[in-house]
Design a protein around this motif. Structure first.
Motif, PDB file in Angstrom:
ATOM      1  N   GLY A 298      38.687 -19.876 -19.198  1.00  0.00           N
ATOM      2  CA  GLY A 298      39.241 -20.810 -18.222  1.00  0.00           C
ATOM      3  C   GLY A 298      39.077 -22.270 -18.546  1.00  0.00           C
ATOM      4  N   GLY A 299      38.499 -22.618 -19.694  1.00  0.00           N
ATOM      5  CA  GLY A 299      38.385 -24.010 -20.114  1.00  0.00           C
ATOM      6  C   GLY A 299      37.262 -24.752 -19.429  1.00  0.00           C
ATOM      7  N   ALA A 300      37.300 -26.079 -19.570  1.00  0.00           N
ATOM      8  CA  ALA A 300      36.298 -26.996 -18.975  1.00  0.00           C
ATOM      9  C   ALA A 300      34.893 -26.737 -19.497  1.00  0.00           C
ATOM     10  CB  ALA A 300      36.316 -26.911 -17.457  1.00  0.00           C
ATOM     11  N   THR A 301      34.782 -26.212 -20.712  1.00  0.00           N
ATOM     12  CA  THR A 301      33.453 -25.930 -21.262  1.00  0.00           C
ATOM     13  C   THR A 301      32.739 -27.185 -21.745  1.00  0.00           C
ATOM     14  OG1 THR A 301      34.354 -25.537 -23.485  1.00  0.00           O
ATOM     15  CG2 THR A 301      34.213 -23.648 -22.000  1.00  0.00           C
ATOM     16  N   GLU A 302      33.479 -28.284 -21.969  1.00  0.00           N
ATOM     17  CA  GLU A 302      32.849 -29.517 -22.449  1.00  0.00           C
ATOM     18  C   GLU A 302      31.882 -30.087 -21.427  1.00  0.00           C
ATOM     19  OE1 GLU A 302      35.272 -32.500 -24.312  1.00  0.00           O
ATOM     20  OE2 GLU A 302      36.788 -31.041 -24.887  1.00  0.00           O
ATOM     21  N   ASN A 303      32.035 -29.712 -20.151  1.00  0.00           N
ATOM     22  CA  ASN A 303      31.163 -30.246 -19.102  1.00  0.00           C
ATOM     23  C   ASN A 303      29.751 -29.680 -19.170  1.00  0.00           C
ATOM     24  OD1 ASN A 303      33.293 -31.757 -18.038  1.00  0.00           O
ATOM     25  ND2 ASN A 303      33.968 -30.060 -16.733  1.00  0.00           N
TER      26      ASN A 303
END
Length: 330
Positions: A298-303
Motif C-alpha cells: 500500500g505504499g507510504a513506507t518512507e514514513n
C-alpha cells in the motif's frame, strides 16, 4: 531491463536524499562531541537560520507585527533587497551571535551538570527559538531563493535516455540534490580534518569526555561551547538553505530533526563520517524499499522505514556503525 534502470535511478535519488538527511545529522554530532548531549534544538536552528536568511534577503522588518501594533504603523519591509551572498554572510553572523548568547545565558550555568539537565535545556531552547523566530520574521510560508539550480538535469536525462529500452526516458536527478551532495562532501572533509588535526578539535573531544578534567588542563569550556554551537549553527544554515530551497521555509522545516535520529543511530552519535554514511544508508534504503516493497503493502513506507531500520540497529549494534563502544568496569 527497464525496471533495473529505474531501480538505479531510485538508488541515485536515494543517495541524494541521504545527503540532505546527513547535513542535519552533522549538527547533532558536533554538539554531542562537545558536550555529550543530544541537541534537541538542532532542527529548530535550521528553521531559525532559514527564516533569518529570507528575512534579511527580502528586507523584512524584524518584529514587524509587534512594532505595528505598538506604533499603529503598517511597516513590513525596508524597501530594499540584499544579494544572496550578503544575506548569507549576515546570517552566519547572526548564528555566531546566537551561539554566544546560548553559552552566556544557558550553558555556562550548567557546567558539569548531568546530561539529562543539558538535554532538557535544549528542549526549552528549541521551543523558545521556534516562537522567537515566528515573532521576529512571521509564521507564513516563505520562498527561499539564493540562486541554487533546481529541477531535473536535462543533460543527464538526454544522456541516459533509451538505455536498454524504448520505455526508459533517462535518469531524473534534481540539480539541487547534486549541489547538496557537493556541499556536504566539502563540509564533511573540513569538519573531519578540524576534529582530528586541529588544536580546537582535540580540545573539543576532551571537553566531551570530562568537563572538569578539560578545565583542569587549561581548556576554556566556554570558548569550546561557543565554537561548536557556532559551527553547528552554520551547518544548520546550510541544511536550512537546502531544505528551504527544496520545500519552502515553514514550520515543518524544524521537523527534519526527526529524520536525523535514525541517521545518528546508524552512523553513531560521535562520528562525523558516520553521519554521512548513515544518511546515505537511510536515503537509499527507504527509496528502494518504497520502490520494491511499497506497492505490495500500500505504499507510504518512507514514513516509517528509517525508524524500523534504526530499531534493528539499536538491538544488534546500539553504538552504530562508527560510534564508540563504551565499556564501564565496576
Amino acid at each position: 531491463m527497464t525496471d533495473l534502470l529505474y531501480a538505479v535511478e531510485v538508488m541515485i535519488n536515494g543517495l541524494m536524499a541521504g545527503v540532505l538527511y546527513a547535513l542535519v545529522a552533522l549538527g547533532f554530532v558536533l554538539i554531542f562531541k562537545a558536550s555529550g548531549i543530544f541537541n534537541y534544538a538542532q532542527g529548530v536552528l535550521a528553521l531559525f537560520a532559514a527564516l533569518t536568511l529570507v528575512g534579511l534577503q527580502e528586507g523584512q522588518v524584524p518584529f514587524a507585527h509587534l512594532i505595528n501594533a505598538a506604533l499603529g504603523t503598517d511597516l513590513h519591509h525596508f524597501g530594499w533587497q540584499l544579494p544572496a551572498v550578503v544575506a548569507i554572510v549576515l546570517t552566519v553572523g547572526v548564528m555566531v551571535l546566537l551561539a554566544i548568547a546560548i553559552e552566556r545565558l544557558i550553558l555556562k550555568h550548567l557546567v558539569n551538570q548531568a546530561p539529562i539537565i543539558l538535554f532538557m535545556a535544549t528542549i526549552g531552547l528549541a521551543y523558545f527559538l521556534e516562537g522567537f523566530g515566528d515573532i521576529m520574521w512571521g509564521a507564513d510560508i516563505k520562498t527561499l531563493d539564493v540562486g541554487l539550480p533546481q529541477g531535473g538535469s536535462a543533460w543527464l536525462e538526454q544522456a541516459t535516455a533509451g538505455w536498454g529500452s524504448e520505455d526508459f526516458y533517462g535518469f531524473f536527478i534534481d540539480r539541487l540534490d547534486i549541489v547538496a551532495t557537493l556541499v556536504a562532501a566539502v563540509l564533511v572533509i573540513s569538519l573531519t580534518l578540524f576534529s582530528q588535526y586541529s588544536k580546537q578539535g582535540r580540545a573539543l573531544r576532551a571537553v566531551a569526555d570530562d568537563h572538569q578534567a578539560a578545565l583542569s588542563v587549561g581548556i576554556s569550556l566556554r570558548f569550546i561551547w561557543v565554537l561548536v554551537w557556532s559551527i553547528a549553527g552554520i551547518v544548520a544554515l546550510v541544511a536550512g538553505i537546502m531544505w528551504g530551497a527544496k520545500s519552502g521555509v515553514q514550520f515543518s522545516l524544524s521537523l527534519i530533526a526527526l529524520k536525523a535520529l535514525p541517521v545518528l543511530m546508524l552512523g553513531g552519535f560521535t562520528s562525523i563520517p558516520g553521519a554521512i554514511v548513515g544518511g546515505l544508508i537511510i536515503g537509499v534504503g527507504e527509496k528502494l524499499f518504497e520502490f520494491t516493497v511499497g506497492p505490495m503493502i500500500g505504499g507510504a513506507t518512507e514514513n516509517w522505514f528509517a525508524y524500523v531500520l534504526a530499531l534493528v540497529f539499536l538491538v544488534f549494534r546500539p553504538q552504530g556503525l562508527f560510534g564508540e563502544r563504551i565499556i564501564e568496569r565496576v
